[in-house]
Design an enzyme around this catalytic site. Structure first.
Site, mmCIF file in Angstrom:
data_model
loop_
_atom_site.group_PDB
_atom_site.id
_atom_site.type_symbol
_atom_site.label_atom_id
_atom_site.label_comp_id
_atom_site.label_asym_id
_atom_site.label_seq_id
_atom_site.Cartn_x
_atom_site.Cartn_y
_atom_site.Cartn_z
ATOM 1 N N TYR A 71 0.855 -1.191 0.000
ATOM 2 C CA TYR A 71 0.000 0.000 0.000
ATOM 3 C C TYR A 71 0.881 1.227 0.000
ATOM 4 O O TYR A 71 1.835 1.309 0.784
ATOM 5 C CB TYR A 71 -0.909 0.023 1.229
ATOM 6 C CG TYR A 71 -2.348 -0.149 0.824
ATOM 7 C CD1 TYR A 71 -2.920 0.727 -0.095
ATOM 8 C CD2 TYR A 71 -3.128 -1.170 1.332
ATOM 9 C CE1 TYR A 71 -4.231 0.566 -0.497
ATOM 10 C CE2 TYR A 71 -4.442 -1.333 0.934
ATOM 11 C CZ TYR A 71 -4.982 -0.466 0.022
ATOM 12 O OH TYR A 71 -6.283 -0.626 -0.384
ATOM 13 N N ASP A 124 -5.539 13.422 -25.348
ATOM 14 C CA ASP A 124 -5.470 12.021 -24.922
ATOM 15 C C ASP A 124 -4.729 11.260 -26.025
ATOM 16 O O ASP A 124 -5.289 11.005 -27.097
ATOM 17 C CB ASP A 124 -6.898 11.501 -24.736
ATOM 18 C CG ASP A 124 -6.953 10.012 -24.443
ATOM 19 O OD1 ASP A 124 -5.908 9.332 -24.529
ATOM 20 O OD2 ASP A 124 -8.056 9.522 -24.120
ATOM 21 N N LYS A 140 -0.660 0.558 -25.247
ATOM 22 C CA LYS A 140 -0.966 0.419 -26.681
ATOM 23 C C LYS A 140 0.356 0.519 -27.444
ATOM 24 O O LYS A 140 1.220 -0.329 -27.276
ATOM 25 C CB LYS A 140 -2.005 1.458 -27.097
ATOM 26 C CG LYS A 140 -3.336 1.273 -26.334
ATOM 27 C CD LYS A 140 -4.420 2.201 -26.813
ATOM 28 C CE LYS A 140 -5.738 1.926 -26.138
ATOM 29 N NZ LYS A 140 -6.003 2.721 -24.933
ATOM 30 N N GLU A 164 -0.493 4.753 -0.635
ATOM 31 C CA GLU A 164 -1.299 5.965 -0.915
ATOM 32 C C GLU A 164 -0.450 7.205 -0.679
ATOM 33 O O GLU A 164 0.291 7.288 0.301
ATOM 34 C CB GLU A 164 -2.543 5.985 -0.016
ATOM 35 C CG GLU A 164 -3.587 4.998 -0.485
ATOM 36 C CD GLU A 164 -4.839 5.009 0.356
ATOM 37 O OE1 GLU A 164 -4.947 5.817 1.281
ATOM 38 O OE2 GLU A 164 -5.720 4.179 0.076
ATOM 39 N N ARG A 220 -0.793 -2.595 -18.738
ATOM 40 C CA ARG A 220 -2.087 -1.925 -18.834
ATOM 41 C C ARG A 220 -2.179 -0.829 -17.760
ATOM 42 O O ARG A 220 -2.023 -1.132 -16.571
ATOM 43 C CB ARG A 220 -3.150 -2.996 -18.604
ATOM 44 C CG ARG A 220 -4.557 -2.681 -18.941
ATOM 45 C CD ARG A 220 -5.329 -3.978 -19.139
ATOM 46 N NE ARG A 220 -4.913 -4.563 -20.413
ATOM 47 C CZ ARG A 220 -5.358 -4.168 -21.606
ATOM 48 N NH1 ARG A 220 -6.252 -3.208 -21.705
ATOM 49 N NH2 ARG A 220 -4.922 -4.745 -22.705
ATOM 50 N N THR A 232 -2.828 6.040 -22.154
ATOM 51 C CA THR A 232 -2.653 4.712 -21.583
ATOM 52 C C THR A 232 -1.191 4.338 -21.803
ATOM 53 O O THR A 232 -0.465 5.013 -22.539
ATOM 54 C CB THR A 232 -3.557 3.657 -22.257
ATOM 55 O OG1 THR A 232 -3.347 3.725 -23.667
ATOM 56 C CG2 THR A 232 -5.019 3.897 -21.951
HETATM 57 N N1 DSN Z 1 -10.715 0.273 -25.887
HETATM 58 C C1 DSN Z 1 -9.563 0.979 -26.410
HETATM 59 C C2 DSN Z 1 -9.390 0.760 -27.853
HETATM 60 O O1 DSN Z 1 -9.547 -0.379 -28.273
HETATM 61 O O2 DSN Z 1 -9.076 1.672 -28.594
HETATM 62 C C3 DSN Z 1 -9.610 2.387 -26.076
HETATM 63 O O3 DSN Z 1 -9.610 2.496 -24.687
#
Ligand code: DSN
Length: 429
Positions: A51, A197, A226, A53, A232, A223
């Site tokens: 933990y 984003d 990707k 925080e 993730r 994110t």
């Molecule tokens: N679900 C994702 C995508 O496939 O683009 C975006 O968060």
């Protein structure tokens, strides 16, 4: 995974079978990738037990010396990677990053402009079923039906009319460069904040293959899993170091970085996922190596060759091609539906996802499009020749969605191709 195998054989078997699926089929979902073994090892580590925080050297728990090291490394490396003055690496996901970004800059009820979900935007950019659409007054902007590209003139017109507090840029299914500089001009004109984003294109931005939004956005979210090829999760960046954000229930006005930190924790989240943050640190260090830039260049080249192949096979692509890692096939001119196409391709060992196209006559669960990306296959080492081969396979399958013999034939071809590009070892039976 001996302990898992002996004590929880069903879970072990599912992980083994998923490894086999990822290894023996072609993963072409544009938002997916394959992380390195060091990233996987960090994810599966005892850091999950802790933990923490708060933030490094300012935690609500004892025993945080070692988690402070990994969070410090993650922040340092991601700032270097994107040339940012500030980073928060705690968001559990891109959605959490966006929630904290919006709440830093706007109050519930304020107007936010984001790209319409059916035009390539994201749920968190204002969908009525998402927190964004429920908390804020959303004015969606769209792409031009003629070109398939973002209609910046319409964006400017809507901004002048609705005076948004925030304009959000970024997309989940947009194959072209996003002109962050143009959006900044629109924001400046109407006094709006700009949140960019970059979840899909983060790897391209990090390596200079897509313009960076950092000079043009107040807050950048992403994110990490990707094109960036990490675990993730999410992150937030900014180069705006000052400001005065009066946060209710907080002792004093905050600067932009302090306000973001406060909105991530305790505003939106509790304890950070320290095993994920350790894995993010590894991924950000990997992304600063020259091999990562070469990888991203190949991702873009592969998408371009795949696009050319599909066009030469007579298929239509939204915008007529791609500048980035993904392609959006418009199957309406062929009288096909996205859902049926996705299923036929999956039966042949090619994993994609159905996707809405501009002015799609179909519902989101059916669609007229398929989104295809190259990040994962490029991680496996595939290049232009393989993309030509795969483009032909896709065209062949789409030529008759009901022909099971075609699917079987291509499934065999996919198996042979996959054997040449093994990335993960399949755990034993
Ligand atoms: N679900 C994702 C995508 O496939 O683009 C975006 O968060």
């Amino acid at each position: 995974m001996q302990n898992l195998k002996e004590q929880f054989p069903d879970i072990y078997a599912a992980i083994r079978d998923e490894t086999r699926r990822q290894t023996e089929t072609l993963e072409m979902i544009a938002s997916e990738n394959f992380v390195s073994l060091p990233v996987l090892e960090a994810l599966g580590s005892v850091m999950t037990n802790k933990y923490a925080e708060g933030y490094p050297r300012a935690r609500y728990y004892g025993g945080c010396d070692h988690v402070d090291v990994v969070e410090g490394k993650a922040r340092f490396n991601v700032k270097k990677l994107f040339d940012a003055a500030y980073a928060n690496v705690q968001p559990h996901s891109g959605s959490q990053a966006n929630m904290a970004a919006y709440l830093t800059l706007a109050k519930p009820g304020d107007t936010v402009m984001g790209m319409h979900l059916n035009h390539g935007g994201h749920l968190t950019h204002g969908s009525p079923v998402n927190f964004s659409g429920r908390l804020f007054n959303i004015v969606p902007y769209t792409i031009s039906p003629e070109t398939g590209r973002i209609d910046y003139d319409l964006m400017a017109k809507l901004a002048r009319e609705h005076k948004p507090k925030i304009i959000v840029t970024g997309a989940s299914a947009y194959p072209r460069i996003i002109e962050f500089d143009k959006v900044k001009e629109i924001c400046d004109d109407v006094g709006a904040y700009h949140v960019a984003d970059i979840a899909h294109i983060a790897g391209l931005v990090a390596t200079g293959l897509h313009p960076s939004p950092l000079p043009y956005a107040d807050i950048v979210t992403s994110t990490t899993h990707k094109t960036l090829r990490g675990p993730r999760g999410g992150l937030i960046l900014t180069n705006v170091e000052g400001g005065e954000f009066i946060l209710e229930n907080m002792p004093k006005p905050k600067t932009m970085p302090e306000a973001i930190d406060a909105w991530v924790f305790p505003g939106c989240q509790g304890g950070p996922l320290m095993h994920v943050i350790a894995a993010k640190a590894v991924a950000f260090m990997e992304a600063r190596k020259p091999e990562f830039a070469e990888y991203q260049q190949q991702v873009v080249k592969n998408a371009a060759v795949l696009a050319e192949t599909l066009l030469s096979e007579g298929y239509s692509l939204v915008t007529g091609g791609t500048d980035n890692h993904l392609i959006l096939m418009d199957l309406a001119p062929k009288g096909l539906q996205g859902r049926a196409a996705e299923r036929a391709l999956e039966a042949a060992g090619i994993t994609t996802n159905k996707n809405m196209v501009p002015n799609d006559p179909q519902k989101p669960f059916i669609t007229s499009g398929v989104r295809i990306g190259t990040p994962a296959l490029t991680t496996r080492g595939m290049k232009e020749d393989e993309m030509r081969q795969i483009g032909k396979m896709i065209a062949y399958i789409l030529g008759d969605l009901d022909d099971e013999a075609r699917q079987k034939k291509v499934r065999q071809e996919v198996s042979e191709l996959c054997k040449k590009f093994i990335f993960y070892e399949i755990p034993p039976e």
